[in-house]
Motif scaffolding. Sequence first.
Motif, PDB file in Angstrom:
ATOM      1  N   LEU A  44       1.035  -1.041   0.169  1.00 43.86           N
ATOM      2  CA  LEU A  44       0.022   0.155  -0.272  1.00 43.86           C
ATOM      3  C   LEU A  44       0.734   1.200   0.297  1.00 43.86           C
ATOM      4  N   SER A  45       2.243   1.159   1.176  1.00 41.92           N
ATOM      5  CA  SER A  45       2.875   2.470   0.615  1.00 41.92           C
ATOM      6  C   SER A  45       3.371   2.365  -0.164  1.00 41.92           C
ATOM      7  N   TYR A 179       5.786   9.295   2.290  1.00 39.29           N
ATOM      8  CA  TYR A 179       5.302   7.668   2.157  1.00 39.29           C
ATOM      9  C   TYR A 179       6.239   7.058   2.165  1.00 39.29           C
TER      10      TYR A 179
END
Length: 252
Positions: A44-45, A179
């Motif tokens: 996801l990151s 991120y």
Amino acid sequence: MDEVPEFVEDMERVAHADHQHGASGGIGKSVGITMAMIGVLLALSSALLGGQRTELIATMVEQANAGTKFQALSTKYRVLLAQLQQLHSLLPDPERFKKWDEESRKVQAQISSADLGRISRIIRLENAKNLGAEIPTKDDLLQFVTRISALEKEQEAAREWTESFDSAIAAHSRAAEHYEWSLLASEIGIVIASIALLFSNRKAWFVSVGLGVATVVIAGITFVTSTTQLHSAEKSIEESKAQFDHFNSDAK
């Protein structure tokens, strides 16, 4: 009778080994689940990071396009201003022109012959025609001034449109950087979880869980913050572009 205690001791060792194996299997399952969850967070990151980088590049390209229009308008503005100055330089000095005209009229009035007077009149008319073709009129100058004034407003709108991308670029850059932090935390968490699984170490497992929680916190805060900042930045970009379209003479 001596064999009984040995049998009991063997049973105790087997039970103790089974207990250790069960404990090891329990932490192994927990570590495996932790690794799977951190793997999802890592993916996801990575996706969020890639999206921010793509948006950053796209925003920079849009700013470059807006900057190109601003540079073109600046060049056009300077060219028109130079032409206006050139036209203004062709205008005669009113006082000197009036003086020369009065002297010319006096000399013409002193001519006695009718034919010579007609010739002098023809010369004055031809000179007036030539001057009328070379000297710009007041309407010409006013049209240039009006065009330059409108172009100046258009140029200012293009400059504001170009500068409006700065906040969006900064927001994308900060989001991508944060991120990257969450991606790094998840990668380290998986490595430490692997060590915990290999050595059945609960402390290492707790550290990996903490890194997973840090990944969630960093990614969540970054998502909320960047979404708010980008919403405001995109609104500013839309407003400045609408202002530019309002003054854009090419579109009209």
